[in-house]
Structures are given as structure tokens and as C-alpha cells.
Design an enzyme around this catalytic site. Sequence first.
Site, mmCIF file in Angstrom:
data_model
loop_
_atom_site.group_PDB
_atom_site.id
_atom_site.type_symbol
_atom_site.label_atom_id
_atom_site.label_comp_id
_atom_site.label_asym_id
_atom_site.label_seq_id
_atom_site.Cartn_x
_atom_site.Cartn_y
_atom_site.Cartn_z
ATOM 1 N N ASP A 76 0.906 -0.914 0.435
ATOM 2 C CA ASP A 76 0.121 0.024 -0.144
ATOM 3 C C ASP A 76 0.837 1.159 -0.021
ATOM 4 O O ASP A 76 0.325 2.305 0.677
ATOM 5 C CB ASP A 76 -1.231 -0.088 0.994
ATOM 6 C CG ASP A 76 -2.167 -1.337 1.061
ATOM 7 O OD1 ASP A 76 -1.998 -1.372 0.162
ATOM 8 O OD2 ASP A 76 -1.701 -1.961 1.854
ATOM 9 N N LYS A 118 3.014 1.357 -5.633
ATOM 10 C CA LYS A 118 3.504 0.676 -6.388
ATOM 11 C C LYS A 118 2.555 1.529 -7.490
ATOM 12 O O LYS A 118 2.873 2.234 -8.795
ATOM 13 C CB LYS A 118 3.327 -0.424 -6.053
ATOM 14 C CG LYS A 118 4.527 -1.166 -4.973
ATOM 15 C CD LYS A 118 4.702 -2.176 -5.406
ATOM 16 C CE LYS A 118 3.171 -2.900 -4.836
ATOM 17 N NZ LYS A 118 2.563 -2.613 -3.083
ATOM 18 N N HIS A 174 -3.767 -2.177 -6.963
ATOM 19 C CA HIS A 174 -3.383 -1.017 -7.377
ATOM 20 C C HIS A 174 -4.377 0.311 -7.919
ATOM 21 O O HIS A 174 -5.279 -0.147 -8.641
ATOM 22 C CB HIS A 174 -2.781 -1.262 -8.379
ATOM 23 C CG HIS A 174 -0.899 -1.675 -7.956
ATOM 24 N ND1 HIS A 174 -0.154 -2.292 -9.325
ATOM 25 C CD2 HIS A 174 -1.010 -2.232 -6.909
ATOM 26 C CE1 HIS A 174 0.259 -2.811 -8.211
ATOM 27 N NE2 HIS A 174 0.150 -2.726 -6.968
ATOM 28 N N GLN A 184 1.928 -6.360 -2.986
ATOM 29 C CA GLN A 184 2.340 -6.711 -1.330
ATOM 30 C C GLN A 184 3.983 -5.525 -1.127
ATOM 31 O O GLN A 184 3.965 -5.053 -1.712
ATOM 32 C CB GLN A 184 2.526 -8.022 -1.106
ATOM 33 C CG GLN A 184 0.907 -8.301 -0.514
ATOM 34 C CD GLN A 184 0.821 -8.830 -2.001
ATOM 35 O OE1 GLN A 184 1.069 -10.014 -3.268
ATOM 36 N NE2 GLN A 184 -0.746 -9.125 -2.237
HETATM 37 P P1 IMP Z 1 -2.690 -12.594 2.140
HETATM 38 O O1 IMP Z 1 -2.348 -12.833 1.342
HETATM 39 O O2 IMP Z 1 -4.383 -12.210 1.237
HETATM 40 O O3 IMP Z 1 -2.077 -14.280 2.175
HETATM 41 O O4 IMP Z 1 -2.718 -11.856 3.318
HETATM 42 C C1 IMP Z 1 -1.455 -11.938 4.434
HETATM 43 C C2 IMP Z 1 -1.629 -10.533 4.706
HETATM 44 O O5 IMP Z 1 -0.907 -9.972 4.162
HETATM 45 C C3 IMP Z 1 -1.946 -9.957 5.486
HETATM 46 O O6 IMP Z 1 -1.876 -9.343 6.610
HETATM 47 C C4 IMP Z 1 -2.461 -8.632 4.636
HETATM 48 O O7 IMP Z 1 -3.766 -7.853 4.883
HETATM 49 C C5 IMP Z 1 -1.372 -8.409 3.863
HETATM 50 N N1 IMP Z 1 -1.443 -8.255 2.669
HETATM 51 C C6 IMP Z 1 -2.016 -9.357 1.511
HETATM 52 N N2 IMP Z 1 -1.988 -8.063 -0.016
HETATM 53 C C7 IMP Z 1 -1.858 -6.918 0.643
HETATM 54 C C8 IMP Z 1 -1.712 -5.678 -0.432
HETATM 55 O O8 IMP Z 1 -1.701 -5.738 -1.449
HETATM 56 N N3 IMP Z 1 -1.510 -4.519 0.410
HETATM 57 C C9 IMP Z 1 -0.887 -4.847 1.924
HETATM 58 N N4 IMP Z 1 -1.496 -5.617 3.054
HETATM 59 C C10 IMP Z 1 -1.963 -7.607 1.689
HETATM 60 MG MG MG Z 2 -1.813 -2.437 -3.256
#
Ligand code: IMP
Ligand code: MG
Length: 337
Positions: free
Chosen positions: A15, A18, A45, A176
Site C-alpha cells: 500500500d 506502486k 493498485h 504487497q
Molecule cells: P494474504 O496475502 O491475503 O494471504 O494476506 C496475508 C497478509 O498480507 C495479511 O496481513 C494481508 O493484510 C496482507 N496483504 C496482502 N495483500 C496486501 C496488499 O496488497 N496490501 C497490504 N497488505 C496486504
Molecule cells: Mg496495493
Amino acid sequence: MIEFFDVIVDLQQGDCGKGAVSNYLVENIKYTHVVRYNGSNNAGHSVYVNDKKIITHSIPAGVLHGIKSIIGFGCVLNVDHFFKELKQIQEAGINTDGLIKIAQNVHIITDEHLNEDELDSKIGTTKKGNGPAYRDKYDRKGIRAFEIKELKPFLVDIYEEFFGDFSCKILFEGAQGFYLDIDWGDYPYVTSSHCTVGSAILNGVPAQKIDKVYGVAKIYETYVGEKDFEPKDVIFEIIRQHGNEYGSTTGRPRQCNYLNLNNLLKAIRVNGVTDLVIRKLDILRNLGIFVVYHNDQKIKFDCESQMKNYIKDHVKNDVKRIYWAYDPSNIGELESL
Ligand code: IMP
Ligand code: MG
């Protein structure tokens, strides 16, 4: 053949913006391809095209600028979501003909993966089936894109694409962030993929062809998930509101904290960042708060330029340029070091 490639990495917990950096780069550099190298529609995004905000999830934002966009190795894909996203992009008046491609071995997120992830309460996942899909990939039980009939028109052989007669200039955009990386992050509070430059290189591009690595960070940090991240101080609620720190995928409030300079430096070094982009300076400027953590100390500055100089002094041996961003749709003001 590959002429060069650039990579965008998030140096924090995701976040950091990007999307805006990617959007700026595709408008200014003549890339032939944009490739996503990790994650799925757990990412979001926000991109501005003709002042219109479009949120992309699985599909790289290059397509919004007529550039061939590939969902690369290292990604997992929800097929229904992919078609919904495609429709949304087309309905925004964007031509996608022949521009959206999926690497043949991208793994598929199934309904079982979604159901399983729905039950998560430990990590605070986005519930998009990401973790179970990667688990099955590594357990060699996965289903890959080439096995899905509807995806046939979108498949691409990355080797043929990058090593044909055509000269490729590629932008890799990650999802991420470094501190959500399965190995570098705060396990188990991580995502299930690799969020580093290394993950981009796994797409069959030789490391020597790398030109720039854009490392994106915010002037404060945010995190979404189950662990405690935000210190007890009302200031972070204020930053959250001013910075609109709510998930673009899930709408969840993001926990906030000040920038940790040691962590930033680690992420810069491990990813070999050449161009550091620090975003959302406008939020702290408007609030008149200038604080970072460094060597376990909380350092307070009198003004913004003092804070910027401090950061600059500590990153100048590791990066070549810094962009200071105040505007959400822009990469910011360039300062060479
Ligand atoms: P998952 O990727 O859905 O398995 O989530 C695992 C961890 O990554 C959690 O804490 C989510 O909130 C975080 N997360 C996954 N994708 C994003 C993103 O695009 N931005 C911020 N946090 C993310
Ligand atoms: Mg994002």
C-alpha cells in the site's frame, strides 16, 4: 531479446503506491511489457488514467496505456475475478485486444482455496485464497493456467516472448511489500509469495539486464492484518483519516506507525534499490508532524526539510536518486544524490 528491465518493489508492508509509480513510468518510458511477478487479487493498485481512478488487482496496469501486460510466474490467479477485472477495464473504454497475457504455469485459485482462506482468523488475510493456492502449488497439487479452457486465448510462453527477435524493455511490478515477503517479513504475518526483486528475476530475465529498481515507501508506515502494529496514540487515527488509509481491496482500516529508517534501509539494500520513492509527504506536512524511528529512537524534527535531509543522509550511500511525492497520482520531485 531483452534490452533491459526495471522493477518496482514496495519497501514496507504494501500500500505504498506502486500503482502510481508504475503509471508514471509507463507514461514516460517506452516499455514493451509490464509484468506482475507475485500475488493475486489480494493486491489492489489505484491508477489514474485521464484523471479517472481505476483499481486493478491481478492485471498489470500497463494495459491501461496500451502496453502488453503479463501475469507472470510467481502469481496465482482467480479466473472469475480475472474476467470481472477484464470487463471493468474494457468498460472504462480501454482497448485490451491482445494486450493481456498470462504465463502458462500461473497457478489457479480454486473455490476450495477461497473457502479455506475464508476461515482464516490468525493472519488477517485478504481471504482471496492466496495462501492455500501457493500451498498447493508447492505441494505439487496445483492447477495451472494452461489447463483452463477459457484462459487459452490469454496464454503466453514467456521464453518465446522475451527471447524472440523483438527487443523487450520490461517493467516488473510487484504486489504487497518487502515486510510481507514470506521469508523477509514477520512470519507468520506475511503473504505467501516473494515480494522482492528476486521474484521478478524468476521470470526468466537475466539479472545483468536490470536497469533501475524503484523502491516505494511512505513517509509513515501502514500494515493490514491481525498482529498489533499501531502504537496507542491518537495521532495515528488522525494520520489514518488524513491519509485515507483503508484497504483498496478489503476496505479494512490500515494500522499506522511512523517510518522506521532501519527497516527502510534494510529493504533498500536487499532489493538493490536505485531509485527511492517516498510518498505521502503531504499528509505529514498538512499535520505538521515530522517523526521517524532510527536505531530504536524516536526522532522528532522541527520541519519537513530537516526530516528529508536526515533521511537523505542515511540512504545516500545506497540509492542514486530520491523522489519525494506529495501528489497521489505522481512519482514526485526528483533529487539526485
Ligand atoms: P494474504 O496475502 O491475503 O494471504 O494476506 C496475508 C497478509 O498480507 C495479511 O496481513 C494481508 O493484510 C496482507 N496483504 C496482502 N495483500 C496486501 C496488499 O496488497 N496490501 C497490504 N497488505 C496486504
Ligand atoms: Mg496495493
